[in-house]
Enzyme design. Structure first.
Site, PDB file in Angstrom:
ATOM      1  N   GLU A 247       0.851  -1.189   0.000  1.00 51.62           N
ATOM      2  CA  GLU A 247       0.000   0.000   0.000  1.00 51.62           C
ATOM      3  C   GLU A 247       0.883   1.234   0.000  1.00 51.62           C
ATOM      4  OE1 GLU A 247      -1.975   0.689   3.889  1.00 51.62           O
ATOM      5  OE2 GLU A 247      -1.043  -1.197   4.513  1.00 51.62           O
ATOM      6  N   TYR A 248       0.273   2.371  -0.227  1.00 48.41           N
ATOM      7  CA  TYR A 248       0.998   3.626  -0.113  1.00 48.41           C
ATOM      8  C   TYR A 248       1.030   4.033   1.363  1.00 48.41           C
ATOM      9  CZ  TYR A 248       0.267   4.028  -5.178  1.00 48.41           C
ATOM     10  OH  TYR A 248       0.244   3.807  -6.545  1.00 48.41           O
TER      11      TYR A 248
END
Length: 361
Positions: A247-248
Site C-alpha cells: 500500500e501507499y
C-alpha cells in the site's frame, strides 16, 4: 492391743513391793484422759481425730534411702513404717498402664480433607483452535454496508494487530469473536515489530489461528525483505499463510512510487521466496488506491485480503475474489486498549475449516 514386756515387769514389781496405793491395776488400765486443763488451752468440744499413720511415719535417713532397692516401673511401694506398727507384709499396688489394642480402635470413614487427593483432578482446558466464537465486537465508527453485504452475515471473524495495540489480553479477545489473527512481524529489511514474538505465542495459547504479515518497503530489494521475514517468522504447523502488505504509506521515509511493472516484479520475487520456504502461497493485502494503480487484473491465482471500510468489497474491487475483508479500522473489544482492525473470512464455518486444512502450514 498387746501388752509389751516393759509393762509386765512394772506390774510385777508393784505387786512384790506391796504397794498400798489406792489405784489398782484395773484403775490404771481403765483411766481416761485427764479432765484438768490449762487456762491457756481450750478443751475441744469434740474428740480430736486420729492422726494419719502414714503422715506420722518417721523419716528415713538419706543413706538408708539411697541403699534401698529401686521399685520397678509401674509398682508403687508403701513407705517404711516403725517395727511395732507393722502387722503384715507391705502391700504392693500394681499400676500397669492400660493396653490399647490398635486393631480395636475404630477408624474414621473418611479421610481429612487436606489428605484427600481428587480421583480425577481438573486440568486447565486450553481454547480449542477449531472452536468458533460469535462476533461481539463494537465499532467506534460503525458503517451501514447494507443488509445483504453486512459483515455480520459472515460466520468467522478475526483481527490484525501490531505494536500499536499494546498489551493484549488474548483469551479475552478470543471470546469476543477473534477466531484468527494476523500479527505484524516485519517491515523493510531490518525492522521487527517489538510485540511480534509475544503476540505470536500468546495468540496460539489462546487458541486463535494465527499468521504473520510483512509491510513491504519500496526502497529495499525484495530479496532482502524476504530473507528478513524468513529470519524472524518461524515455520510452524498450523500457521496461516504469510501475508505481503502492499500500500501507499505517506508516513514512510521512502517516498518512491515505482511503475506498475516494477511493482509487480518486486512483489513476485518476494512472494516466490516465501512460498518456497513455507510451502504456502502468500496472501496479498492491499488498499483501494494502491489496488487501482497497480493490481487490478493482476495475480489472479493469489488469494487477496482487501481493505474496504466505507463500502463492501464488491463495489470497491469489482470482479476481484477475496478471502479476507478488513471492514473496520475502528473496532473496539474487551482485551484491547484502543482501536483494533476487524476482519471476516469469506465463507461459512464449514468452509473456514476446509480452507484452514488446505492452506495452513
Amino acid at each position: 492391743m498387746r501388752f509389751s514386756a516393759a509393762s509386765a515387769i512394772v506390774l510385777a514389781s508393784l505387786a512384790l513391793a506391796g504397794c498400798t496405793s489406792s489405784m489398782g491395776l484395773s484403775d490404771i488400765m481403765s483411766s481416761g484422759p485427764s479432765k484438768e486443763t490449762t487456762a491457756s488451752v481450750a478443751r475441744p468440744a469434740s474428740p480430736v481425730p486420729q492422726a494419719d499413720i502414714a503422715a506420722a511415719a518417721p523419716s528415713v535417713p538419706v543413706q538408708q534411702a539411697m541403699s534401698a532397692p529401686i521399685p520397678q516401673a509401674g509398682i508403687l511401694v508403701a513407705p517404711p513404717m516403725p517395727a511395732q506398727m507393722v502387722t503384715e507384709e507391705p502391700v504392693q499396688v500394681a499400676m500397669a498402664a492400660p493396653r490399647i489394642e490398635l486393631d480395636s480402635v475404630p477408624t474414621p470413614d473418611t479421610k481429612p480433607i487436606a489428605l484427600i487427593a481428587p480421583s480425577n483432578p481438573m486440568k486447565a482446558t486450553p481454547f480449542a483452535p477449531g472452536q468458533i466464537y460469535g462476533r461481539r465486537f463494537r465499532d467506534a465508527k460503525p458503517i451501514n454496508f447494507g443488509k445483504a453485504a453486512s459483515p455480520r452475515n459472515f460466520a468467522v471473524h478475526g483481527v490484525d494487530v501490531s505494536r500499536w495495540q499494546g498489551e493484549i489480553d488474548w483469551p479475552k479477545l478470543r471470546t469476543q469473536g477473534a477466531n484468527f489473527a494476523y500479527i505484524k512481524a516485519t517491515d523493510g529489511g531490518d525492522h521487527l515489530d517489538p510485540m511480534f514474538r509475544k503476540n505470536w505465542r500468546a495468540a496460539e495459547a489462546a487458541g486463535l489461528r494465527r499468521g504473520a504479515y510483512h509491510f513491504f518497503y519500496w526502497c529495499r530489494t525484495a530479496g532482502e525483505q524476504a530473507d528478513w521475514f524468513i529470519r524472524n517468522v518461524p515455520k510452524v504447523a498450523g500457521a496461516l499463510p504469510p501475508v505481503i502488505d502492499v500500500e501507499y504509506n505517506g508516513e514512510s521515509s521512502c517516498k518512491r512510487r515505482l511503475s506498475r511493472a516494477k511493482t509487480i516484479e518486486k512483489m513476485q520475487v518476494f512472494m516466490d521466496k516465501l512460498e518456497r520456504h513455507y510451502g504456502q502461497r502468500p496472501i496479498i493485502y492491499t488498499a483501494p488506491d494502491f489496488y487501482r494503480d497497480n493490481l487490478r487484473g493482476e495475480f489472479l491465482d493469489y488469494p487477496f485480503w482487501l481493505r474496504a471500510v466505507a463500502e463492501p468489497p464488491s463495489k470497491v474491487y469489482p470482479g476481484r475474489k477475496w478471502v479476507f475483508w478488513q471492514y473496520s479500522g475502528s473496532g473496539l473489544s474487551h482485551g484491547v486498549d484502543g482501536k483494533i482492525d476487524l476482519n471476516v473470512f469469506r465463507g461459512t464455518e464449514a468452509q473456514w475449516h476446509q480452507w484452514v486444512a488446505r492452506s495452513a502450514g
